[in-house]
Scaffold this active site. Structure first.
Site, PDB file in Angstrom:
ATOM      1  N   HIS A  62     -37.179 -21.918  -2.195  1.00 42.18           N
ATOM      2  CA  HIS A  62     -37.080 -20.549  -2.703  1.00 42.18           C
ATOM      3  C   HIS A  62     -36.407 -19.681  -1.637  1.00 42.18           C
ATOM      4  O   HIS A  62     -36.101 -20.152  -0.534  1.00 42.18           O
ATOM      5  CB  HIS A  62     -38.446 -20.000  -3.092  1.00 42.18           C
ATOM      6  CG  HIS A  62     -39.413 -19.821  -1.966  1.00 42.18           C
ATOM      7  ND1 HIS A  62     -39.900 -20.865  -1.217  1.00 42.18           N
ATOM      8  CD2 HIS A  62     -39.998 -18.694  -1.454  1.00 42.18           C
ATOM      9  CE1 HIS A  62     -40.758 -20.407  -0.317  1.00 42.18           C
ATOM     10  NE2 HIS A  62     -40.817 -19.086  -0.433  1.00 42.18           N
ATOM     11  N   HIS A  64     -37.283 -16.893   0.147  1.00 43.06           N
ATOM     12  CA  HIS A  64     -37.889 -16.154   1.240  1.00 43.06           C
ATOM     13  C   HIS A  64     -37.287 -16.685   2.537  1.00 43.06           C
ATOM     14  O   HIS A  64     -37.086 -17.900   2.695  1.00 43.06           O
ATOM     15  CB  HIS A  64     -39.414 -16.314   1.234  1.00 43.06           C
ATOM     16  CG  HIS A  64     -40.098 -15.365   0.300  1.00 43.06           C
ATOM     17  ND1 HIS A  64     -41.357 -15.604  -0.211  1.00 43.06           N
ATOM     18  CD2 HIS A  64     -39.696 -14.160  -0.212  1.00 43.06           C
ATOM     19  CE1 HIS A  64     -41.710 -14.590  -1.001  1.00 43.06           C
ATOM     20  NE2 HIS A  64     -40.725 -13.711  -1.019  1.00 43.06           N
ATOM     21  N   ASP A  66     -38.110 -17.412   5.516  1.00 42.36           N
ATOM     22  CA  ASP A  66     -38.684 -18.472   6.352  1.00 42.36           C
ATOM     23  C   ASP A  66     -38.475 -19.862   5.754  1.00 42.36           C
ATOM     24  O   ASP A  66     -38.972 -20.856   6.294  1.00 42.36           O
ATOM     25  CB  ASP A  66     -40.173 -18.221   6.605  1.00 42.36           C
ATOM     26  CG  ASP A  66     -40.995 -18.098   5.331  1.00 42.36           C
ATOM     27  OD1 ASP A  66     -40.541 -17.417   4.397  1.00 42.36           O
ATOM     28  OD2 ASP A  66     -42.100 -18.669   5.266  1.00 42.36           O
ATOM     29  N   HIS A 142     -45.510 -18.381  -7.126  1.00 45.30           N
ATOM     30  CA  HIS A 142     -45.413 -17.571  -5.917  1.00 45.30           C
ATOM     31  C   HIS A 142     -44.939 -16.172  -6.308  1.00 45.30           C
ATOM     32  O   HIS A 142     -44.730 -15.885  -7.491  1.00 45.30           O
ATOM     33  CB  HIS A 142     -44.455 -18.250  -4.934  1.00 45.30           C
ATOM     34  CG  HIS A 142     -44.472 -17.666  -3.556  1.00 45.30           C
ATOM     35  ND1 HIS A 142     -45.643 -17.252  -2.942  1.00 45.30           N
ATOM     36  CD2 HIS A 142     -43.473 -17.408  -2.673  1.00 45.30           C
ATOM     37  CE1 HIS A 142     -45.343 -16.796  -1.739  1.00 45.30           C
ATOM     38  NE2 HIS A 142     -44.047 -16.861  -1.557  1.00 45.30           N
TER      39      HIS A 142
END
Length: 304
Positions: A62, A64, A66, A142
């Site tokens: 995904h 994000h 990080d 999420h």
């Protein structure tokens, strides 16, 4: 043949001195697949002596940071090293736009083909298949669209028993058929059953990667009976409210999913930076699912 996971990063968004954010290497018969690519991943690859040129496939769960902020740096290093072999990136379509802008801004024309495979995190789909491995995605839950990955080794062919070859003169032209399950009929019409000619191949192996998700039982059919499950456990159970609000899981959540999916082994990771000592997280998960292990940077999990 090797089937193993090397943990390059096991922390959540903010790195610590001893834990990098998310990245892993899956080794399937010496073919390397990079799963997520946080900032600092290429340093981890060097630190743990992973040969960069053997990585041909990169999967991003995904968008994000990080989980992908290290990608453009890694792709640039491949370029500076003069790579010629193609790289395949599997991720949501928006990441292609990000990479295109970064390459355009730096006026970089890569020395190798970069092949982008868009994936839809809202559906279960097959995204890769060769003669050794099949990769499927499945939705997790999420705060933004995110997918998990299921890696399943293909069943090997049957093995012809060596003692049979010394007893029966089987032409080489028949070997492939026999390995695929066929009986052998001799020139004299004698039928030799495949079960007498061959040995069962070793069972195929499987690995499921579930990062950045709250407790979500809908993933169970996709990960059922896998040999090794990686499931995020960002928080301990006393932070269950925070976990739910941030669409993350607790140690008990991860262990409960592992138990209900009947997996053989669970590895927890994606720890909040609040935890210096990970042993309490491990102990809490083991109370629910005893065969649980900690993801730690540099640790290798072999699936025999």
């Amino acid at each position: 043949m090797k089937f193993s996971i090397t943990i390059l990063g096991c922390n959540s968004a903010i790195p610590t001195l001893h834990r990098n954010p998310s990245a892993q290497i899956l080794n399937v018969h010496e073919s390397l697949f990079l799963i997520d690519c946080a900032e600092g991943t290429q340093i981890q690859l060097l630190k743990y002596k992973i040969r960069l040129q053997r990585i041909n496939h990169i999967l991003i769960s995904h968008l994000h940071g990080d989980h992908y902020f290290g990608l453009i740096g890694l792709l640039s290093s491949f370029h500076l090293l003069g790579r010629k072999n193609e790289i395949h990136v599997y991720a949501q379509e928006a990441l292609k736009k990000i990479l295109d802008i970064q390459l355009l801004a730096s006026e970089t024309k890569l020395t190798y083909p970069l092949i982008f495979h868009p994936i839809n995190p809202e559906v279960h789909e097959n995204i890769f298949e060769d003669d050794k491995l099949c990769i499927n995605t499945f939705p997790v839950k999420h705060s933004i669209p995110t997918c998990g990955f299921l890696f399943k080794e293909k069943q090997a062919e049957r093995n012809i028993r060596k003692e049979i070859l010394s007893q029966i003169k089987i032409p080489y032209s028949e070997f492939d058929k026999i390995k695929k399950g066929a009986d052998y009929i001799s020139p004299k019409g004698v039928i030799y059953k495949n079960a007498d000619l061959t040995l069962d191949p070793p069972p195929s192996r499987s690995y499921a990667y579930c990062t950045d998700t709250c407790y979500y039982e809908q993933i169970i059919p996709h990960i059922k009976d896998v040999d090794l499950l990686y499931h995020e456990a960002t928080f301990m159970q006393n932070k269950a409210k925070s976990a739910s609000e941030k669409f993350h899981s607790t140690t008990k959540d991860a262990a409960t999913i592992a138990k209900k999916a009947n997996v053989k082994k669970l590895v927890i990771g994606h720890y909040s930076s609040r935890y210096d000592d990970l042993e309490p997280l491990l102990s809490e998960a083991k109370n629910e699912f005893p065969n649980t292990y900690l993801a730690e940077d540099g640790k290798v999990f072999e699936i025999d």
